[in-house]
Write a protein that holds these residues in place. Structure first.
Motif, short mmCIF file in Angstrom:
data_model
loop_
_atom_site.label_atom_id
_atom_site.label_comp_id
_atom_site.label_asym_id
_atom_site.label_seq_id
_atom_site.Cartn_x
_atom_site.Cartn_y
_atom_site.Cartn_z
N LEU A 123 -27.06 -77.91 62.17
CA LEU A 123 -26.27 -77.26 63.21
C LEU A 123 -26.69 -75.80 63.33
O LEU A 123 -26.12 -74.92 62.70
N ASP A 124 -27.70 -75.57 64.15
CA ASP A 124 -28.23 -74.22 64.37
C ASP A 124 -27.30 -73.45 65.31
O ASP A 124 -26.78 -74.01 66.27
N GLY A 125 -27.08 -72.17 65.00
CA GLY A 125 -26.22 -71.35 65.85
C GLY A 125 -24.75 -71.56 65.58
O GLY A 125 -23.90 -71.29 66.44
N SER A 126 -24.42 -72.04 64.37
CA SER A 126 -23.04 -72.43 64.09
C SER A 126 -22.06 -71.26 64.11
O SER A 126 -20.86 -71.46 64.24
N SER A 127 -22.58 -70.02 64.02
CA SER A 127 -21.65 -68.87 64.12
C SER A 127 -21.07 -68.77 65.53
O SER A 127 -20.11 -68.06 65.77
N ASN A 128 -21.68 -69.51 66.47
CA ASN A 128 -21.19 -69.50 67.86
C ASN A 128 -20.17 -70.61 68.15
O ASN A 128 -19.71 -70.73 69.29
N ILE A 129 -19.84 -71.43 67.16
CA ILE A 129 -18.94 -72.56 67.40
C ILE A 129 -17.61 -72.10 68.00
O ILE A 129 -17.13 -72.66 68.99
N ASP A 130 -17.05 -71.06 67.41
CA ASP A 130 -15.70 -70.63 67.80
C ASP A 130 -15.60 -70.20 69.26
O ASP A 130 -14.52 -70.22 69.84
N ARG A 246 -32.39 -62.08 78.29
CA ARG A 246 -31.40 -63.14 78.08
C ARG A 246 -31.40 -63.47 76.60
O ARG A 246 -32.43 -63.86 76.06
N TYR A 247 -30.27 -63.29 75.92
CA TYR A 247 -30.22 -63.60 74.49
C TYR A 247 -28.87 -64.19 74.12
O TYR A 247 -27.85 -63.51 74.23
N VAL A 248 -28.88 -65.45 73.72
CA VAL A 248 -27.65 -66.15 73.36
C VAL A 248 -27.33 -65.93 71.88
O VAL A 248 -26.18 -65.79 71.48
N GLY A 249 -28.38 -65.90 71.04
CA GLY A 249 -28.17 -65.79 69.60
C GLY A 249 -28.07 -67.15 68.94
O GLY A 249 -27.73 -67.27 67.77
N SER A 250 -28.37 -68.19 69.71
CA SER A 250 -28.43 -69.56 69.19
C SER A 250 -29.85 -70.03 69.52
O SER A 250 -30.20 -70.13 70.70
N MET A 251 -30.69 -70.24 68.50
CA MET A 251 -32.11 -70.49 68.75
C MET A 251 -32.34 -71.66 69.70
O MET A 251 -33.19 -71.60 70.58
#
Length: 340
Positions: A123-130, A246-251
């Motif tokens: 689960l890449d980018g999991s800090s973005n789940i919330d 453009r940068y989401v922070g989720s690879m």
């Protein structure tokens, strides 16, 4: 009921049908790879369902443990890791598994062993789940070198020896992007059928893009070539329009957009992370493999990304990947610095 429309839906190219068609091109194939891939697909469907229900099922929040990377683990991270490990072991086609969430490699018991090794970030980018931002699963597949007892040497190989790589993005739609070494294809999950349908055949990245994707919060710690390149993106001297950031922070989300629209994704080394931040085996290699298959490039600042030979399973590396011409430009900046 619209019977004609329903009949059309049975003539869709599902991921299973696609892989079976590919398998038929190799008479010596025994279907092992197809079985392995169908188990990966099952894992992706399960995680997609869990991600969609995360808030309702109270899966969001910290699980209270810290993974090998020093990141606090989310409940969904733990669940996704369990799902993929079980799916891969039960396929009976794997020998070695390397997950971002586990400190050591998993060696499959001899009775369930097969000829493949799978490296994955469940689960890449999991800090973005919330906050509901797109997250995803990244995976790469190697073959075992020999039939003896498997070791980590079976996965500590350059990325150019991978037989397949892909990612599954859980966002506004659930999309699985896959390459088995003959181009890149995208499949979108149809929730009503529970099937991944081929929606993006033979993806080709544009030769040049107008988007750059990087965490500019780290700019003060960058090296010379990265700083110069981003400066050129913002203030081009050749009269061309500036690139958009453009940068989401989720690879997975950032690379997916780069693959479809063109441009460049950068995660350089810096003073804080001199070896880069992204992990070689299950982040850099699979994405570099896909990018090259789509006609782009992937570069570490020193060499072609897929030529790296990792020494540790959680090794990190800088990475610049995307449109061919855009990566060529940053390669020239690194070459110029080396000369000086």
């Amino acid at each position: 009921m619209d019977h004609e429309a329903d009949a059309y839906r049975t003539d869709l190219m599902t991921i299973t049908r696609f892989v079976l068609n590919e398998q038929s091109k190799y008479p010596e194939s025994r279907g092992d790879f197809t079985i392995l891939l169908s188990n990966i697909v099952l894992g992706c469907k399960f995680v997609c369902s869990a991600v969609n229900k995360a808030g309702l099922a109270k899966l969001i929040g910290l699980a209270g443990e810290t993974n090998i990377q020093g990141e606090e683990q989310k409940k969904l991270d733990v669940l996704s890791n369990d799902v993929f490990v079980k799916a891969l072991v039960s396929s009976g086609r794997t020998s070695v598994l390397v997950s971002e969430e586990d400190e050591e490699a998993t060696f499959v018991e001899s009775s369930k062993r097969g000829k493949y090794c799978v490296v994955f970030d469940p689960l890449d980018g999991s800090s973005n789940i919330d906050c509901g931002v797109s997250i995803g699963t990244i995976f790469g597949i190697y073959t075992v070198d020999h039939s003896d007892e498997p070791t980590t040497k079976d996965v500590l190989k350059p990325g150019n020896e991978m037989v397949a790589a892909g990612y599954c993005m859980y966002g506004s739609s659930c999309m699985l992007v896959l390459s088995t070494g003959t181009g890149v294809h995208g499949f979108t999950l149809d929730p009503s059928l529970g099937e991944f349908i081929l929606t993006h055949p033979d993806i080709k990245i544009p030769n040049k893009g107008n988007i750059y994707s990087v965490n500019e919060g780290n700019a003060q710690n960058w090296d010379g070539p990265t700083t110069k390149y981003v400066e050129r993106c913002k203030y081009p001297k050749d009269g061309s329009p500036a690139k958009s950031l453009r940068y989401v922070g989720s690879m997975v989300a950032d690379v997916h957009r780069t693959l479809l629209y063109g441009g460049i994704f950068l995660y350089p080394a810096d003073k804080k992370s001199p070896n880069g931040k992204l992990r070689v085996l299950y982040e850099v290699f699979p994405m570099a493999f896909l990018m090259e298959q789509a006609g782009g490039q992937a570069f570490t600042g020193k060499k072609r990304a897929l030529d790296l030979v990792p020494e540790k399973i959680h090794e990190r590396s800088p990475i610049f990947l995307g449109s061919y011409d855009d990566v060529e430009e940053i390669k020239a900046l690194y070459a110029a610095e080396e000369k000086n």
